[in-house]
Motif scaffolding. Structure first.
Motif, PDB file in Angstrom:
ATOM      1  N   ALA A  33     -53.827 -60.645 -63.156  1.00 24.63           N
ATOM      2  CA  ALA A  33     -54.598 -61.063 -64.328  1.00 24.63           C
ATOM      3  C   ALA A  33     -56.104 -61.076 -64.083  1.00 24.63           C
ATOM      4  O   ALA A  33     -56.879 -60.636 -64.936  1.00 24.63           O
ATOM      5  CB  ALA A  33     -54.132 -62.443 -64.794  1.00 24.63           C
ATOM      6  N   GLU A  34     -56.543 -61.564 -62.910  1.00 20.86           N
ATOM      7  CA  GLU A  34     -57.974 -61.669 -62.638  1.00 20.86           C
ATOM      8  C   GLU A  34     -58.637 -60.298 -62.670  1.00 20.86           C
ATOM      9  O   GLU A  34     -59.773 -60.152 -63.111  1.00 20.86           O
ATOM     10  CB  GLU A  34     -58.253 -62.295 -61.259  1.00 20.86           C
ATOM     11  CG  GLU A  34     -57.443 -63.535 -60.900  1.00 20.86           C
ATOM     12  CD  GLU A  34     -55.991 -63.247 -60.489  1.00 20.86           C
ATOM     13  OE1 GLU A  34     -55.727 -62.417 -59.596  1.00 20.86           O
ATOM     14  OE2 GLU A  34     -55.107 -63.865 -61.098  1.00 20.86           O
ATOM     15  N   LEU A  35     -57.929 -59.281 -62.174  1.00 23.05           N
ATOM     16  CA  LEU A  35     -58.469 -57.921 -62.163  1.00 23.05           C
ATOM     17  C   LEU A  35     -58.293 -57.256 -63.531  1.00 23.05           C
ATOM     18  O   LEU A  35     -59.207 -56.596 -64.026  1.00 23.05           O
ATOM     19  CB  LEU A  35     -57.794 -57.091 -61.071  1.00 23.05           C
ATOM     20  CG  LEU A  35     -58.039 -57.573 -59.639  1.00 23.05           C
ATOM     21  CD1 LEU A  35     -57.217 -56.765 -58.655  1.00 23.05           C
ATOM     22  CD2 LEU A  35     -59.517 -57.508 -59.294  1.00 23.05           C
ATOM     23  N   LEU A  36     -57.140 -57.429 -64.125  1.00 14.37           N
ATOM     24  CA  LEU A  36     -56.846 -56.830 -65.429  1.00 14.37           C
ATOM     25  C   LEU A  36     -57.882 -57.265 -66.475  1.00 14.37           C
ATOM     26  O   LEU A  36     -58.361 -56.441 -67.266  1.00 14.37           O
ATOM     27  CB  LEU A  36     -55.432 -57.237 -65.847  1.00 14.37           C
ATOM     28  CG  LEU A  36     -54.737 -56.521 -66.973  1.00 14.37           C
ATOM     29  CD1 LEU A  36     -54.721 -55.018 -66.782  1.00 14.37           C
ATOM     30  CD2 LEU A  36     -53.305 -57.031 -67.116  1.00 14.37           C
ATOM     31  N   ASP A  37     -58.257 -58.528 -66.437  1.00 13.28           N
ATOM     32  CA  ASP A  37     -59.234 -59.029 -67.400  1.00 13.28           C
ATOM     33  C   ASP A  37     -60.618 -58.411 -67.215  1.00 13.28           C
ATOM     34  O   ASP A  37     -61.426 -58.421 -68.140  1.00 13.28           O
ATOM     35  CB  ASP A  37     -59.340 -60.557 -67.319  1.00 13.28           C
ATOM     36  CG  ASP A  37     -58.218 -61.255 -68.057  1.00 13.28           C
ATOM     37  OD1 ASP A  37     -57.528 -60.601 -68.868  1.00 13.28           O
ATOM     38  OD2 ASP A  37     -58.031 -62.468 -67.829  1.00 13.28           O
ATOM     39  N   GLN A  38     -60.894 -57.862 -66.041  1.00 22.31           N
ATOM     40  CA  GLN A  38     -62.206 -57.269 -65.781  1.00 22.31           C
ATOM     41  C   GLN A  38     -62.356 -55.874 -66.394  1.00 22.31           C
ATOM     42  O   GLN A  38     -63.469 -55.376 -66.498  1.00 22.31           O
ATOM     43  CB  GLN A  38     -62.468 -57.194 -64.279  1.00 22.31           C
ATOM     44  CG  GLN A  38     -62.631 -58.546 -63.629  1.00 22.31           C
ATOM     45  CD  GLN A  38     -62.891 -58.424 -62.155  1.00 22.31           C
ATOM     46  OE1 GLN A  38     -63.744 -57.653 -61.717  1.00 22.31           O
ATOM     47  NE2 GLN A  38     -62.147 -59.193 -61.362  1.00 22.31           N
TER      48      GLN A  38
END
Length: 163
Positions: A33-38
Motif C-alpha cells: 500500500a505505501e508504494l502503491l499510493d505513491q
C-alpha cells in the motif's frame, strides 16, 4: 521511455508495459500500500489506501483524491496470488465503506509479471461484463489515467534502484 500498449477487443482490455526494474521491485510497487499510493493515481490526483490485505480473499479499499479533495472510492478483492508471477481479482467503484456502486462496471483482472533480464513486463488482462462497460471506463479516462500512473511508477522505480 517505455510505451504502454492497449488492446481492446469485445469486452476485454489487455495492457502491456515493460518497466526498467527487477521483478521483485515492480511486484512490491503493485502489492504494498505505501508504494502503491505513491504511483497509482495520475497527477494531480493521489491514491490513498484506507485498508489493504494482500492475500487471496483479501481486499484493498482506497480513494482516488482529486486536487480539490474530491474522493472517488474503489475496492479490489484478490482472488488468486502467485508471488512475483501474477495476481488476479475484481476491482469495483465503491463508497468509503467498500459497498460496491452498481452504477459502474466491475473489472475482473489478471496481472502477470514476467522477468526479462533486468526489466519486468507487466501484462494486465481485464474483462468486463459487456463491451459497453469497457467503453464506459475508457470514456471515463482510464487509458490516459493508467498511462500517466505508469509514468509515476517509472519515477518511483528509478528512485528505488541503486545508482
Amino acid at each position: 521511455m517505455n510505451k504502454t500498449i492497449f488492446k481492446a477487443e469485445n469486452n476485454v482490455l489487455t495492457v502491456e508495459r515493460t518497466f526498467n526494474a527487477a521483478v521483485n521491485l515492480v511486484w512490491k510497487a503493485w502489492t504494498e500500500a505505501e508504494l502503491l499510493d505513491q504511483w497509482w493515481a495520475p497527477k494531480p490526483w493521489k491514491s490513498q489506501t484506507k485498508s489493504m490485505d494482500f492475500r487471496t480473499g483479501g481486499q484493498r479499499l482506497y480513494a482516488m483524491v482529486g486536487p480539490n479533495n474530491e474522493e472517488h472510492w474503489g475496492i479490489t478483492t484478490y482472488t488468486n496470488i502467485e508471488l512475483q508471477k501474477h495476481f488476479s481479482g475484481e476491482d469495483a467503484f465503491s463508497d468509503e465503506d467498500g459497498t460496491i456502486n452498481p452504477e459502474f462496471p466491475v473489472a475482473k483482472f489478471d496481472n502477470h509479471f514476467d522477468s526479462e533480464s533486468e526489466d519486468t513486463k507487466v501484462t494486465i488482462v481485464t474483462t468486463y461484463a459487456s463491451e459497453e462497460h469497457l467503453k464506459q471506463v475508457i470514456e471515463m479516462g482510464m487509458k490516459d489515467g493508467l498511462t500517466n500512473a505508469f509514468k509515476n511508477l517509472d519515477e518511483l522505480l528509478n528512485n528505488a534502484q541503486p545508482k
